[in-house]
Design a protein around this motif. Structure first.
Motif, PDB file in Angstrom:
ATOM      1  N   GLN A  63      52.328  30.597  26.696  1.00 43.33           N
ATOM      2  CA  GLN A  63      51.627  30.525  27.974  1.00 43.33           C
ATOM      3  C   GLN A  63      51.290  29.095  28.372  1.00 43.33           C
ATOM      4  N   VAL A  64      51.391  28.843  29.677  1.00 35.21           N
ATOM      5  CA  VAL A  64      50.838  27.617  30.255  1.00 35.21           C
ATOM      6  C   VAL A  64      49.724  27.983  31.231  1.00 35.21           C
ATOM      7  N   ALA A  65      49.652  29.254  31.617  1.00 40.11           N
ATOM      8  CA  ALA A  65      48.626  29.733  32.547  1.00 40.11           C
ATOM      9  C   ALA A  65      48.707  31.254  32.596  1.00 40.11           C
ATOM     10  N   ALA A  66      47.806  31.849  33.357  1.00 43.72           N
ATOM     11  CA  ALA A  66      47.848  33.292  33.603  1.00 43.72           C
ATOM     12  C   ALA A  66      47.617  33.543  35.088  1.00 43.72           C
ATOM     13  N   LEU A  67      48.336  34.503  35.634  1.00 46.16           N
ATOM     14  CA  LEU A  67      48.113  35.006  36.985  1.00 46.16           C
ATOM     15  C   LEU A  67      47.446  36.375  36.857  1.00 46.16           C
ATOM     16  N   SER A  68      46.430  36.620  37.676  1.00 47.81           N
ATOM     17  CA  SER A  68      45.718  37.886  37.523  1.00 47.81           C
ATOM     18  C   SER A  68      45.115  38.367  38.826  1.00 47.81           C
ATOM     19  N   VAL A  69      44.826  39.650  38.856  1.00 48.55           N
ATOM     20  CA  VAL A  69      44.086  40.270  39.960  1.00 48.55           C
ATOM     21  C   VAL A  69      43.080  41.240  39.351  1.00 48.55           C
ATOM     22  N   VAL A  70      42.088  41.602  40.156  1.00 51.22           N
ATOM     23  CA  VAL A  70      41.150  42.661  39.794  1.00 51.22           C
ATOM     24  C   VAL A  70      41.272  43.746  40.847  1.00 51.22           C
ATOM     25  N   VAL A  71      41.486  44.979  40.403  1.00 50.24           N
ATOM     26  CA  VAL A  71      41.684  46.096  41.329  1.00 50.24           C
ATOM     27  C   VAL A  71      40.639  47.166  41.045  1.00 50.24           C
ATOM     28  N   PRO A  72      40.382  48.065  41.994  1.00 46.96           N
ATOM     29  CA  PRO A  72      39.458  49.178  41.729  1.00 46.96           C
ATOM     30  C   PRO A  72      39.942  50.006  40.542  1.00 46.96           C
ATOM     31  N   ARG A  73      39.010  50.441  39.742  1.00 45.15           N
ATOM     32  CA  ARG A  73      39.381  51.218  38.554  1.00 45.15           C
ATOM     33  C   ARG A  73      40.033  52.543  38.924  1.00 45.15           C
ATOM     34  N   SER A  74      39.810  52.977  40.152  1.00 41.29           N
ATOM     35  CA  SER A  74      40.383  54.231  40.622  1.00 41.29           C
ATOM     36  C   SER A  74      41.843  54.098  41.040  1.00 41.29           C
ATOM     37  N   THR A  75      42.407  52.886  40.959  1.00 43.34           N
ATOM     38  CA  THR A  75      43.806  52.673  41.340  1.00 43.34           C
ATOM     39  C   THR A  75      44.712  53.630  40.576  1.00 43.34           C
ATOM     40  N   ALA A  76      45.560  54.343  41.290  1.00 43.44           N
ATOM     41  CA  ALA A  76      46.376  55.395  40.673  1.00 43.44           C
ATOM     42  C   ALA A  76      47.315  54.850  39.608  1.00 43.44           C
ATOM     43  N   SER A  77      47.974  53.733  39.886  1.00 47.63           N
ATOM     44  CA  SER A  77      48.930  53.176  38.937  1.00 47.63           C
ATOM     45  C   SER A  77      48.882  51.659  38.990  1.00 47.63           C
ATOM     46  N   LEU A  78      48.912  51.046  37.818  1.00 49.00           N
ATOM     47  CA  LEU A  78      48.919  49.582  37.752  1.00 49.00           C
ATOM     48  C   LEU A  78      50.317  49.007  37.867  1.00 49.00           C
ATOM     49  N   GLN A  79      51.334  49.836  37.747  1.00 50.12           N
ATOM     50  CA  GLN A  79      52.691  49.310  37.651  1.00 50.12           C
ATOM     51  C   GLN A  79      53.114  48.459  38.850  1.00 50.12           C
ATOM     52  N   THR A 104      51.232  46.644  40.669  1.00 50.09           N
ATOM     53  CA  THR A 104      50.474  45.395  40.496  1.00 50.09           C
ATOM     54  C   THR A 104      51.127  44.517  39.444  1.00 50.09           C
ATOM     55  N   ILE A 105      51.477  45.123  38.316  1.00 51.74           N
ATOM     56  CA  ILE A 105      52.091  44.367  37.224  1.00 51.74           C
ATOM     57  C   ILE A 105      53.438  43.800  37.649  1.00 51.74           C
ATOM     58  N   MET A 106      54.225  44.598  38.348  1.00 49.11           N
ATOM     59  CA  MET A 106      55.536  44.123  38.810  1.00 49.11           C
ATOM     60  C   MET A 106      55.391  42.921  39.737  1.00 49.11           C
ATOM     61  N   ALA A 107      54.411  42.979  40.654  1.00 48.40           N
ATOM     62  CA  ALA A 107      54.192  41.858  41.566  1.00 48.40           C
ATOM     63  C   ALA A 107      53.751  40.614  40.810  1.00 48.40           C
ATOM     64  N   LEU A 108      52.847  40.788  39.857  1.00 46.81           N
ATOM     65  CA  LEU A 108      52.360  39.650  39.066  1.00 46.81           C
ATOM     66  C   LEU A 108      53.476  39.031  38.231  1.00 46.81           C
ATOM     67  N   ARG A 109      54.296  39.863  37.623  1.00 53.62           N
ATOM     68  CA  ARG A 109      55.371  39.334  36.770  1.00 53.62           C
ATOM     69  C   ARG A 109      56.428  38.609  37.600  1.00 53.62           C
ATOM     70  N   THR A 110      56.734  39.141  38.772  1.00 53.00           N
ATOM     71  CA  THR A 110      57.689  38.454  39.649  1.00 53.00           C
ATOM     72  C   THR A 110      57.144  37.091  40.055  1.00 53.00           C
ATOM     73  N   ALA A 111      55.856  37.050  40.400  1.00 48.76           N
ATOM     74  CA  ALA A 111      55.233  35.786  40.784  1.00 48.76           C
ATOM     75  C   ALA A 111      55.202  34.809  39.609  1.00 48.76           C
ATOM     76  N   ALA A 112      54.877  35.299  38.419  1.00 45.01           N
ATOM     77  CA  ALA A 112      54.807  34.423  37.242  1.00 45.01           C
ATOM     78  C   ALA A 112      56.165  33.814  36.932  1.00 45.01           C
TER      79      ALA A 112
END
Length: 249
Positions: A210-226, A228-236
């Motif tokens: 790692q040189v850094a981390a990209l992150s978000v915080v979402v409502p816990r009620s979010t149906a699926s994180l996938q 979100t994860i796909m968007a973060l990984r593409t950006a990273a």
């Protein structure tokens, strides 16, 4: 610089005064500065005047002391984090638009998560991250991602210093870090705010560390994180390429 009678140098005292401010106390009285910096009041008055004279501190109309604009200017000139922030911002803006949640860029510094940039979003989930703020490794998805993707010797050193609190919060720490590395992200429910989930992915170098981390915080009620994860990984991956690294996150 010459040492004081107590043995600490003038530079030590300057640093302690500048370090006395925090997110919840951006302006302080001289008396409070003296107490927080553990410097005699008369000496603090003199040092504050010197720092104000150079623009590193400033005094407001009520006589309170705060960081000066010149301190911000000097800190941002050629800072190592500037290249990282410049590379990440376009991708962070994409995430911010797509997910409509606060988005942050962070690094591991002095055994804490240091927030380099944050893009806000009206109506987004509660998010305690603030630019230039620090957060604990063991309670954030950012921290767990940064630790899991650190070099083995860095992980060993961190755990030697903080193993007790890490293992009390994460009883299966080694297995958890291995799982973070396997799937390429960390997510944590309710560690900072009970109604939110934090998700973070690493920005990696050629060696996969790692040189850094990209992150978000979402409502816990979010149906699926996938999504979100796909968007973060593409950006990273985009940030890594922009920084000149060939290996994908």
């Amino acid at each position: 610089m010459a040492n004081s009678r107590s043995g600490d140098s003038m530079l030590d005292r300057f640093v302690r005064i500048l370090d006395a401010f925090d997110r919840d106390n951006s302006s302080l009285s001289v008396a409070t500065l003296a107490r927080r910096a553990e410097i005699p009041l008369a000496t603090t008055y003199r040092l504050v005047e010197d720092l104000c004279g150079h623009g590193l501190l400033a005094r407001d109309r009520q006589g309170q002391i705060r960081h000066g604009l010149r301190l911000w200017e000097l800190a941002n000139r050629g800072a190592v984090t500037q290249d990282l922030r410049t590379a990440a911002l376009p991708f962070m803006e994409d995430i911010n638009q797509l997910l409509r949640q606060h988005t942050q860029l962070s690094v591991l510094h002095q055994d804490e998560v240091l927030i380099i940039e944050r893009l806000s979003r009206p109506g987004a989930a509660v998010n305690q991250a603030n630019v230039a703020g620090r957060m604990p490794v063991h309670r954030t998805s950012m921290g767990m991602t940064l630790l899991a993707f650190s070099r083995p010797e860095e992980i060993a050193g961190f755990l030697e210093r903080h193993g007790e609190i890490m293992r009390s919060t994460h009883p299966h720490l080694r297995a958890e870090m291995a799982e973070i590395r396997r799937r390429g992200y960390a997510s944590m429910d309710g560690y900072i705010d009970e109604d939110t989930t934090g998700a973070a992915v690493p920005v990696t170098n050629d060696a996969g560390y790692q040189v850094a981390a990209l992150s978000v915080v979402v409502p816990r009620s979010t149906a699926s994180l996938q999504p979100t994860i796909m968007a973060l990984r593409t950006a990273a991956r985009g940030v890594s390429r922009t920084l000149g690294y060939r290996r994908e996150s």
